[in-house]
Design an enzyme around this catalytic site. Structure first.
Site, PDB file in Angstrom:
ATOM      1  NE  ARG A  34      -3.617  -2.482   0.347  1.00  0.00           N
ATOM      2  CZ  ARG A  34      -3.223  -3.648  -0.193  1.00  0.00           C
ATOM      3  NH1 ARG A  34      -2.164  -3.717  -0.983  1.00  0.00           N
ATOM      4  NH2 ARG A  34      -3.914  -4.727   0.005  1.00  0.00           N
TER       5      ARG A  34
ATOM      6  CB  SER B 295      -8.501  -2.436   5.144  1.00  0.00           C
ATOM      7  OG  SER B 295      -8.970  -3.755   4.991  1.00  0.00           O
TER       8      SER B 295
ATOM      9  CD  GLU C 251      -5.340  -0.190   2.797  1.00  0.00           C
ATOM     10  OE1 GLU C 251      -5.038  -1.068   3.625  1.00  0.00           O
ATOM     11  OE2 GLU C 251      -6.000  -0.420   1.769  1.00  0.00           O
TER      12      GLU C 251
HETATM   13  C1  FAD Z   1     -15.588  -2.217   0.197  1.00  0.00           C
HETATM   14  C2  FAD Z   1     -14.155  -1.875  -0.087  1.00  0.00           C
HETATM   15  C3  FAD Z   1     -13.218  -2.888  -0.250  1.00  0.00           C
HETATM   16  C4  FAD Z   1     -11.889  -2.572  -0.531  1.00  0.00           C
HETATM   17  N1  FAD Z   1     -11.000  -3.589  -0.701  1.00  0.00           N
HETATM   18  C5  FAD Z   1      -9.710  -3.305  -1.007  1.00  0.00           C
HETATM   19  C6  FAD Z   1      -8.762  -4.362  -1.228  1.00  0.00           C
HETATM   20  O1  FAD Z   1      -9.073  -5.533  -1.182  1.00  0.00           O
HETATM   21  N2  FAD Z   1      -7.491  -4.019  -1.509  1.00  0.00           N
HETATM   22  C7  FAD Z   1      -7.084  -2.719  -1.589  1.00  0.00           C
HETATM   23  O2  FAD Z   1      -5.904  -2.470  -1.878  1.00  0.00           O
HETATM   24  N3  FAD Z   1      -7.959  -1.710  -1.387  1.00  0.00           N
HETATM   25  C8  FAD Z   1      -9.254  -1.963  -1.103  1.00  0.00           C
HETATM   26  N4  FAD Z   1     -10.137  -0.937  -0.897  1.00  0.00           N
HETATM   27  C9  FAD Z   1      -9.668   0.466  -0.934  1.00  0.00           C
HETATM   28  C10 FAD Z   1      -9.746   1.154  -2.303  1.00  0.00           C
HETATM   29  O3  FAD Z   1     -10.716   0.556  -3.127  1.00  0.00           O
HETATM   30  C11 FAD Z   1      -8.400   1.133  -2.998  1.00  0.00           C
HETATM   31  O4  FAD Z   1      -7.425   1.835  -2.241  1.00  0.00           O
HETATM   32  C12 FAD Z   1      -8.439   1.765  -4.396  1.00  0.00           C
HETATM   33  O5  FAD Z   1      -7.179   1.615  -4.992  1.00  0.00           O
HETATM   34  C13 FAD Z   1      -8.794   3.237  -4.384  1.00  0.00           C
HETATM   35  O6  FAD Z   1      -9.090   3.645  -5.710  1.00  0.00           O
HETATM   36  P1  FAD Z   1      -9.956   4.945  -5.994  1.00  0.00           P
HETATM   37  O7  FAD Z   1     -10.039   5.134  -7.448  1.00  0.00           O
HETATM   38  O8  FAD Z   1     -11.253   4.865  -5.260  1.00  0.00           O
HETATM   39  O9  FAD Z   1      -9.012   6.040  -5.335  1.00  0.00           O
HETATM   40  P2  FAD Z   1      -9.452   7.311  -4.477  1.00  0.00           P
HETATM   41  O10 FAD Z   1     -10.032   6.849  -3.174  1.00  0.00           O
HETATM   42  O11 FAD Z   1     -10.252   8.233  -5.307  1.00  0.00           O
HETATM   43  O12 FAD Z   1      -8.013   7.929  -4.178  1.00  0.00           O
HETATM   44  C14 FAD Z   1      -7.093   7.249  -3.339  1.00  0.00           C
HETATM   45  C15 FAD Z   1      -5.743   7.965  -3.415  1.00  0.00           C
HETATM   46  O13 FAD Z   1      -5.206   7.801  -4.706  1.00  0.00           O
HETATM   47  C16 FAD Z   1      -4.971   9.075  -5.319  1.00  0.00           C
HETATM   48  N5  FAD Z   1      -5.309   8.957  -6.736  1.00  0.00           N
HETATM   49  C17 FAD Z   1      -6.518   8.644  -7.285  1.00  0.00           C
HETATM   50  N6  FAD Z   1      -6.419   8.604  -8.621  1.00  0.00           N
HETATM   51  C18 FAD Z   1      -5.129   8.910  -8.924  1.00  0.00           C
HETATM   52  C19 FAD Z   1      -4.405   9.043 -10.153  1.00  0.00           C
HETATM   53  N7  FAD Z   1      -4.982   8.859 -11.347  1.00  0.00           N
HETATM   54  N8  FAD Z   1      -3.087   9.369 -10.086  1.00  0.00           N
HETATM   55  C20 FAD Z   1      -2.487   9.570  -8.888  1.00  0.00           C
HETATM   56  N9  FAD Z   1      -3.113   9.472  -7.705  1.00  0.00           N
HETATM   57  C21 FAD Z   1      -4.422   9.138  -7.723  1.00  0.00           C
HETATM   58  C22 FAD Z   1      -5.893  10.044  -4.592  1.00  0.00           C
HETATM   59  O14 FAD Z   1      -5.415  11.378  -4.664  1.00  0.00           O
HETATM   60  C23 FAD Z   1      -5.845   9.474  -3.187  1.00  0.00           C
HETATM   61  O15 FAD Z   1      -4.690   9.892  -2.513  1.00  0.00           O
HETATM   62  C24 FAD Z   1     -11.485  -1.217  -0.632  1.00  0.00           C
HETATM   63  C25 FAD Z   1     -12.427  -0.194  -0.468  1.00  0.00           C
HETATM   64  C26 FAD Z   1     -13.764  -0.519  -0.213  1.00  0.00           C
HETATM   65  C27 FAD Z   1     -14.760   0.598  -0.084  1.00  0.00           C
END
Ligand code: FAD
Length: 313
Positions: free
Chosen positions: A159, A235, A305
């Site tokens: 992460r 998480s 995280e």
């Molecule tokens: C029900 C549930 C289950 C989940 N299970 C997992 C799992 O199994 N494993 C896991 O790793 N995570 C999990 N997550 C967390 C999450 O889905 C991940 O961290 C995912 O990668 C976030 O993607 P996002 O597009 O929603 O990012 P956002 O939440 O929109 O952003 C997260 C971070 O990334 C940055 N960011 C977003 N897009 C970009 C880009 N294009 N370039 C640079 N930086 C960027 C943002 O500025 C921010 O700092 C879960 C979340 C939920 C709600």
């Protein structure tokens, strides 16, 4: 461009303040043009599906670059790799790979984020992480300069993804939007502030039906173990070395604990759910409460995280 957009509509916690400006580019060229006209001092944050994000109740002063639903190209390249843009959701990538009879993308199906957010977080589950699959990424800095990079340009861990200080990458020449446009001189000696715009990913040839079966099984496993009926951000804490944050939180008797509308999930102790009317402050206070209790009772410092941004109300 929209103004004063409630970030609760763009975060899976369904809580938080207002973004002063929100820009969703029409496509990559549009994004490059937008960045090249952005004032140097305008704060800028990329948001995908907001599934790992808490925006404080006072909101965000600058501009949110909303990439979900914006950079959506997804295709099989001639060499068998998948080219995927940053706004594509994990579930779509998993399904697309299975339809191309490729294996190894199944785990993306259960991560409710975009490819950009997953690259930024090195998202993963069930023993796989996104960066294991990346041959190269394209990034853009806030001056609108495109670069091609490989994993070697980054420090990549659980992460954690950070550009190495000397990660110069390769500046792309002749991209459509750059032609005919004069680039402003970069105020940054190195492109410290970069966003992911796409990735080229490699998977193994295999049986697409088997991949779809595995996706189904992984989703069933999540439904059984995670509180998906209430808004959450997955998480909340990273797992400490050789242990599980959920185990420590449960051991401290925190399951079900509430602050305002925020509650430590009864189903999965490393999830904090919004029971209906949680403010971002309720959620952040709960995060701090869990950290303090676990540190006091077990001596282990938990590290969030989830990313917490914006200003307090
Ligand atoms: C029900 C549930 C289950 C989940 N299970 C997992 C799992 O199994 N494993 C896991 O790793 N995570 C999990 N997550 C967390 C999450 O889905 C991940 O961290 C995912 O990668 C976030 O993607 P996002 O597009 O929603 O990012 P956002 O939440 O929109 O952003 C997260 C971070 O990334 C940055 N960011 C977003 N897009 C970009 C880009 N294009 N370039 C640079 N930086 C960027 C943002 O500025 C921010 O700092 C879960 C979340 C939920 C709600």
């Amino acid at each position: 461009m929209r103004f004063d957009v409630p970030m609760r509509k763009h975060t899976s916690w369904r809580a938080g303040g207002v973004a002063r400006r929100m820009y969703r580019p029409a496509d990559l060229d549009d994004l490059l043009v937008f960045l090249r006209t952005l004032p140097e001092d305008e704060p800028l944050v990329a948001v995908g599906l907001g599934s790992n994000l808490l925006v404080r109740d006072g909101g965000l002063r600058g501009t949110v670059l909303l990439l979900h639903g914006a950079l959506t190209e997804l295709r099989l390249a001639a060499d068998g790799t998948i080219y995927v843009e940053a706004g594509v959701a994990g579930a779509k990538l998993a399904r697309f790979a299975s339809l191309q009879n490729l294996r190894g993308a199944e785990f993306f199906a259960g991560i409710p984020g975009t490819v950009g957010g997953m690259l930024a977080m090195n998202a993963g589950c069930y023993g796989s992480e996104i960066w294991e699959r990346v041959s190269q990424v394209r990034t853009v800095n806030r001056c609108g300069e495109l670069r091609t990079r490989t994993a070697e340009d980054y420090e990549i861990a659980y992460r954690h993804v950070a550009l190495k200080e000397k990660g110069e990458g390769r500046r792309e020449q002749g991209d459509a939007a750059a032609e005919g446009l004069t680039l402003p001189p970069s105020p940054f000696p190195l492109p410290h502030e970069e966003f992911f715009v796409s990735a080229t990913m490699k998977f193994e040839a295999g049986d697409g039906d088997a991949a779809r079966q595995e996706i189904k099984a992984l989703l069933a496993k999540r439904i059984a173990s995670q509180p998906l009926n209430l808004p959450n951000a997955g998480s909340v804490f990273r797992n400490p070395p050789n242990d599980f944050a959920a185990r420590l939180i449960q051991q401290c008797g925190l399951k079900g604990k509430r602050i305002g509308g925020a509650q430590v999930s009864e189903k999965h102790a490393n999830f904090i759910v919004n029971t209906g009317d949680a403010t971002a402050a309720d959620i952040e206070n709960m995060i701090n409460e869990v950290r303090a209790t676990v540190a006091a009772q077990t001596g282990v410092q938990l590290h969030p995280e989830v990313r917490i941004i914006g200003e307090a109300a």
